[in-house]
Design a protein around this motif. Structure first.
Motif, PDB file in Angstrom:
ATOM      1  N   UNK A 157       0.801  -1.217   0.000  1.00  0.00           N
ATOM      2  CA  UNK A 157       0.000   0.000   0.000  1.00  0.00           C
ATOM      3  C   UNK A 157       0.834   1.268   0.000  1.00  0.00           C
ATOM      4  N   UNK A 158       0.175   2.381   0.248  1.00  0.00           N
ATOM      5  CA  UNK A 158       0.837   3.677   0.134  1.00  0.00           C
ATOM      6  C   UNK A 158       1.486   4.147   1.433  1.00  0.00           C
ATOM      7  N   UNK A 159       1.176   3.527   2.536  1.00  0.00           N
ATOM      8  CA  UNK A 159       1.697   4.001   3.816  1.00  0.00           C
ATOM      9  C   UNK A 159       2.995   3.332   4.224  1.00  0.00           C
ATOM     10  N   UNK A 160       3.303   3.492   5.521  1.00  0.00           N
ATOM     11  CA  UNK A 160       4.485   2.880   6.119  1.00  0.00           C
ATOM     12  C   UNK A 160       4.051   1.596   6.813  1.00  0.00           C
ATOM     13  N   UNK A 161       4.825   0.538   6.592  1.00  0.00           N
ATOM     14  CA  UNK A 161       4.546  -0.748   7.239  1.00  0.00           C
ATOM     15  C   UNK A 161       5.818  -1.228   7.917  1.00  0.00           C
ATOM     16  N   UNK A 162       5.726  -1.550   9.205  1.00  0.00           N
ATOM     17  CA  UNK A 162       6.828  -2.187   9.920  1.00  0.00           C
ATOM     18  C   UNK A 162       6.515  -3.667   9.998  1.00  0.00           C
ATOM     19  N   UNK A 163       7.483  -4.489   9.621  1.00  0.00           N
ATOM     20  CA  UNK A 163       7.293  -5.936   9.626  1.00  0.00           C
ATOM     21  C   UNK A 163       8.297  -6.559  10.583  1.00  0.00           C
ATOM     22  N   UNK A 191       0.524   4.033  11.178  1.00  0.00           N
ATOM     23  CA  UNK A 191       1.447   3.077  10.562  1.00  0.00           C
ATOM     24  C   UNK A 191       0.903   1.669  10.779  1.00  0.00           C
ATOM     25  N   UNK A 192       1.086   0.806   9.775  1.00  0.00           N
ATOM     26  CA  UNK A 192       0.680  -0.588   9.912  1.00  0.00           C
ATOM     27  C   UNK A 192       1.852  -1.377  10.487  1.00  0.00           C
ATOM     28  N   UNK A 193       1.575  -2.166  11.501  1.00  0.00           N
ATOM     29  CA  UNK A 193       2.573  -3.034  12.123  1.00  0.00           C
ATOM     30  C   UNK A 193       2.155  -4.475  11.863  1.00  0.00           C
TER      31      UNK A 193
END
Length: 122
Positions: free
Chosen positions: A17-23, A50-52
């Motif tokens: 997607x367009x946002x920030x993702x921490x994996x 932010x998506x985690x």
């Protein structure tokens, strides 16, 4: 925001997607992974925009192999579909907060231009 369990089925939808993702690549048997989990969860609650996501490397071996995960925990930061950071090791909360701020400040137009240039060069 609660963390999202990432699998081969939903990984591209969540991370692309367009946002920030921490994996967070982790496993149940990994002591440092379990020690890092509350830090990761606390950061997710402080950064609701932010998506985690968490990848259980035992259950999702294909995903771990795709990203060359050799040591866990490994933290990866993806923004607008581009991996900005990937490094093994559990981080203390203040270091994770700093990393998140750095990811927010990245000029993504410049990053996308460099990616496009690298792809053209083959």
């Amino acid at each position: 925001m609660a963390t999202v369990e990432l699998t081969t089925e939903n990984f591209n939808d969540v991370v692309g997607g367009s946002g920030i993702v921490l994996v967070d690549f982790w496993a149940e048997w990994c002591g440092p992974c379990r020690a890092f989990a509350p830090t990761f969860e606390a950061a997710s609650e402080k950064n609701e925009d932010i998506t985690f996501g968490k990848v259980d490397t035992e259950a999702q071996q294909e995903l771990a192999a795709t990203f060359g995960i050799r040591s866990i925990p490994t933290l990866m930061i993806v923004r607008e579909g581009v991996v900005l950071f990937s490094q093994p090791g559990a981080l203390p909360g203040n270091a994770l907060d700093d990393l998140i701020e750095q990811a927010r400040k990245v000029d993504m137009e410049e990053v996308h231009a460099k990616v496009a240039e690298a792809q053209q060069q083959g």
